[in-house]
Scaffold this motif. Structure first.
Motif, PDB file in Angstrom:
ATOM      1  N   LEU A   1       0.914  -1.289   0.109  1.00  0.00           N
ATOM      2  CA  LEU A   1      -0.111   0.033   0.173  1.00  0.00           C
ATOM      3  C   LEU A   1       0.901   1.339  -0.055  1.00  0.00           C
ATOM      4  N   GLY A   2       0.589   2.111  -0.768  1.00  0.00           N
ATOM      5  CA  GLY A   2       1.622   3.395  -0.977  1.00  0.00           C
ATOM      6  C   GLY A   2       0.892   4.487  -1.579  1.00  0.00           C
ATOM      7  N   PHE A   3       1.721   5.522  -1.739  1.00  0.00           N
ATOM      8  CA  PHE A   3       1.607   7.057  -2.035  1.00  0.00           C
ATOM      9  C   PHE A   3       2.321   7.366  -2.937  1.00  0.00           C
ATOM     10  N   GLU A   4       2.062   8.104  -4.126  1.00  0.00           N
ATOM     11  CA  GLU A   4       2.978   8.503  -5.145  1.00  0.00           C
ATOM     12  C   GLU A   4       2.791  10.248  -5.379  1.00  0.00           C
ATOM     13  N   TYR A   5       3.760  10.881  -5.418  1.00  0.00           N
ATOM     14  CA  TYR A   5       3.376  12.315  -5.811  1.00  0.00           C
ATOM     15  C   TYR A   5       4.179  12.591  -7.032  1.00  0.00           C
ATOM     16  N   ASP A   6       3.409  13.555  -7.931  1.00  0.00           N
ATOM     17  CA  ASP A   6       4.153  13.985  -9.083  1.00  0.00           C
ATOM     18  C   ASP A   6       4.532  12.866 -10.151  1.00  0.00           C
ATOM     19  N   ASN A   7       3.903  11.749 -10.106  1.00  0.00           N
ATOM     20  CA  ASN A   7       4.440  10.646 -10.849  1.00  0.00           C
ATOM     21  C   ASN A   7       6.132  10.481 -10.698  1.00  0.00           C
ATOM     22  N   THR A   8       6.735  10.621  -9.489  1.00  0.00           N
ATOM     23  CA  THR A   8       8.186  10.732  -9.412  1.00  0.00           C
ATOM     24  C   THR A   8       8.527   9.883  -8.324  1.00  0.00           C
ATOM     25  N   ILE A   9       8.093  10.567  -7.165  1.00  0.00           N
ATOM     26  CA  ILE A   9       8.464   9.932  -5.831  1.00  0.00           C
ATOM     27  C   ILE A   9       7.155   8.998  -5.276  1.00  0.00           C
ATOM     28  N   ASN A  10       7.714   7.986  -4.635  1.00  0.00           N
ATOM     29  CA  ASN A  10       6.650   7.179  -3.914  1.00  0.00           C
ATOM     30  C   ASN A  10       7.070   6.458  -2.731  1.00  0.00           C
ATOM     31  N   ILE A  11       6.160   6.068  -1.792  1.00  0.00           N
ATOM     32  CA  ILE A  11       6.744   5.389  -0.425  1.00  0.00           C
ATOM     33  C   ILE A  11       5.633   4.256  -0.245  1.00  0.00           C
ATOM     34  N   GLU A  12       5.941   3.169  -0.134  1.00  0.00           N
ATOM     35  CA  GLU A  12       5.198   1.967   0.099  1.00  0.00           C
ATOM     36  C   GLU A  12       5.521   1.265   1.320  1.00  0.00           C
ATOM     37  N   ALA A  13       4.336   0.703   2.110  1.00  0.00           N
ATOM     38  CA  ALA A  13       4.410  -0.295   3.068  1.00  0.00           C
ATOM     39  C   ALA A  13       4.094  -1.643   2.635  1.00  0.00           C
ATOM     40  N   ARG A  14       5.055  -2.590   2.791  1.00  0.00           N
ATOM     41  CA  ARG A  14       4.854  -3.822   2.201  1.00  0.00           C
ATOM     42  C   ARG A  14       5.353  -4.913   3.167  1.00  0.00           C
ATOM     43  N   LEU A  15       4.365  -6.131   2.900  1.00  0.00           N
ATOM     44  CA  LEU A  15       3.945  -7.036   3.726  1.00  0.00           C
ATOM     45  C   LEU A  15       4.205  -8.406   3.068  1.00  0.00           C
ATOM     46  N   ASN A  16       5.309  -9.185   3.552  1.00  0.00           N
ATOM     47  CA  ASN A  16       5.438 -10.381   2.530  1.00  0.00           C
ATOM     48  C   ASN A  16       5.030 -11.610   3.279  1.00  0.00           C
ATOM     49  N   THR A  17       4.350 -12.675   2.770  1.00  0.00           N
ATOM     50  CA  THR A  17       3.834 -13.900   3.535  1.00  0.00           C
ATOM     51  C   THR A  17       5.187 -14.589   3.717  1.00  0.00           C
ATOM     52  N   LYS A  18       4.862 -15.904   4.618  1.00  0.00           N
ATOM     53  CA  LYS A  18       5.817 -16.622   4.953  1.00  0.00           C
ATOM     54  C   LYS A  18       6.522 -17.504   3.896  1.00  0.00           C
ATOM     55  N   ARG A  19       7.648 -17.747   3.745  1.00  0.00           N
ATOM     56  CA  ARG A  19       8.507 -18.339   3.039  1.00  0.00           C
ATOM     57  C   ARG A  19       9.267 -19.336   3.533  1.00  0.00           C
ATOM     58  N   ASP A  20       9.314 -20.432   3.261  1.00  0.00           N
ATOM     59  CA  ASP A  20      10.002 -21.629   3.729  1.00  0.00           C
ATOM     60  C   ASP A  20      11.532 -21.709   3.106  1.00  0.00           C
ATOM     61  N   ILE A  21      12.588 -21.493   3.946  1.00  0.00           N
ATOM     62  CA  ILE A  21      13.863 -21.306   3.284  1.00  0.00           C
ATOM     63  C   ILE A  21      14.572 -22.724   3.445  1.00  0.00           C
ATOM     64  N   THR A  22      14.039 -23.656   4.038  1.00  0.00           N
ATOM     65  CA  THR A  22      14.641 -25.125   4.130  1.00  0.00           C
ATOM     66  C   THR A  22      13.544 -26.076   3.428  1.00  0.00           C
ATOM     67  N   ASN A  23      13.194 -25.755   2.263  1.00  0.00           N
ATOM     68  CA  ASN A  23      12.328 -26.630   1.624  1.00  0.00           C
ATOM     69  C   ASN A  23      12.551 -27.903   1.167  1.00  0.00           C
ATOM     70  N   SER A  24      14.000 -28.101   1.102  1.00  0.00           N
ATOM     71  CA  SER A  24      14.426 -29.669   0.814  1.00  0.00           C
ATOM     72  C   SER A  24      14.155 -30.514   1.926  1.00  0.00           C
ATOM     73  N   TYR A  25      13.524 -30.118   3.214  1.00  0.00           N
ATOM     74  CA  TYR A  25      13.435 -31.253   4.056  1.00  0.00           C
ATOM     75  C   TYR A  25      12.099 -31.422   4.214  1.00  0.00           C
ATOM     76  N   SER A  26      11.466 -32.588   4.676  1.00  0.00           N
ATOM     77  CA  SER A  26      10.110 -32.873   5.063  1.00  0.00           C
ATOM     78  C   SER A  26       9.617 -32.716   6.576  1.00  0.00           C
ATOM     79  N   ILE A  27      10.901 -32.644   7.113  1.00  0.00           N
ATOM     80  CA  ILE A  27      10.644 -32.516   8.848  1.00  0.00           C
ATOM     81  C   ILE A  27      11.279 -31.204   9.390  1.00  0.00           C
ATOM     82  N   VAL A  28      11.673 -30.113   8.649  1.00  0.00           N
ATOM     83  CA  VAL A  28      11.918 -28.931   9.041  1.00  0.00           C
ATOM     84  C   VAL A  28      11.424 -28.053   8.124  1.00  0.00           C
ATOM     85  N   GLU A  29      10.952 -26.717   8.788  1.00  0.00           N
ATOM     86  CA  GLU A  29      10.436 -25.772   8.018  1.00  0.00           C
ATOM     87  C   GLU A  29      11.062 -24.519   8.564  1.00  0.00           C
ATOM     88  N   GLY A  30      11.664 -23.753   7.767  1.00  0.00           N
ATOM     89  CA  GLY A  30      12.659 -22.374   7.996  1.00  0.00           C
ATOM     90  C   GLY A  30      11.478 -21.298   7.617  1.00  0.00           C
TER      91      GLY A  30
END
Length: 244
Positions: A201-230
């Motif tokens: 969700l963000g705001f832009e001024y004069d089609n030049t400068i913008n600011i955005e708040a961003r939220l990323n959902t969960k990512r599993d960084i140990t996807n190679s394992y069935s018994i571990v979740e990073g």
């Protein structure tokens, strides 16, 4: 412009303050034609270029990693570890295509960014052969992420607008392992990240400068394992500057 479009409805002050944009120039020429009782007709260039934007970005993100291990209880097992929250800077470049060039309300984009997460913790546990064991867990997670998404603009005024976007993020890992150290040896976890979703969700001024708040959902960084979740989460604030 004032000398070429002299009419009682067009003032010198109005032409001095005129911004030389397509819409403003069309408006003042139409005003002149109405004053002279002439019909206005606008001709569009059939070979008009596609509407692209290139934006450079820098942001500050707060990220966390929680390794959840569903294994046994022998001394060689890796243990679950909460590595906590850490802040880091993310730098990126975004390529945006406006597929509604008349209203400039909808676009699709692809972004490439670099980010890192570094943390360490100590886990104490008991095994069947020895009590009060410890494992030192260390991670230096570096990656390039590529969000691909869609954006909707809502105009507040001629210069100001807010926007919302959603993206599907592909991740390219630059780090190999999460290190688990315990005497007499080291047992590591390989890093293999899954894609995730992102919302902004963000705001832009004069089609030049913008600011955005961003939220990323969960990512599993140990996807190679069935018994571990990073479980890796991140959220932050992003500043952008449109080059064109």
């Amino acid at each position: 412009i004032y000398d070429g479009l002299k009419c009682e409805t067009i003032t010198l002050d109005e032409t001095r303050k005129l911004r030389y944009t397509k819409d403003n120039l069309i408006a003042i020429v139409s005003q002149y034609n109405m004053c002279k009782s002439s019909v206005s007709k606008t001709y569009e260039n059939p070979n008009k270029k596609l509407d692209f934007n290139l934006t450079v970005k820098a942001g500050y993100f707060n990220s966390s990693l929680d390794i959840v291990y569903d294994g046994g209880i022998t001394s060689t097992d890796r243990q679950s570890a909460d590595l906590g929250s850490q802040g880091s800077v993310r730098i990126a470049a975004e390529f945006e295509y406006m597929f509604s060039p008349k209203t400039k309300s909808w676009s699709v984009f692809i972004e490439t960014g670099y980010q890192s997460y570094k943390s360490a913790t100590t886990v104490y546990y008991e095994s069947v052969i020895e009590a009060n064991r410890r494992q030192d867990v260390m991670v230096d997670y570096k990656y390039i992420d590529v969000p691909i998404g869609i954006r909707r603009y809502f105009f507040i005024s001629e210069k100001s607008k807010i926007f919302v976007n959603a993206s599907y993020t592909i991740v390219f890992d630059l780090s190999d392992q999460i290190e688990y150290s315990e005497n007499p040896g080291v047992v590591n976890l390989d890093i293999n990240s899954t894609p995730n979703l992102g919302f902004g969700l963000g705001f832009e001024y004069d089609n030049t400068i913008n600011i955005e708040a961003r939220l990323n959902t969960k990512r599993d960084i140990t996807n190679s394992y069935s018994i571990v979740e990073g479980r890796y989460y991140s959220a932050g604030i992003v500043l952008g500057y449109k080059i064109f």
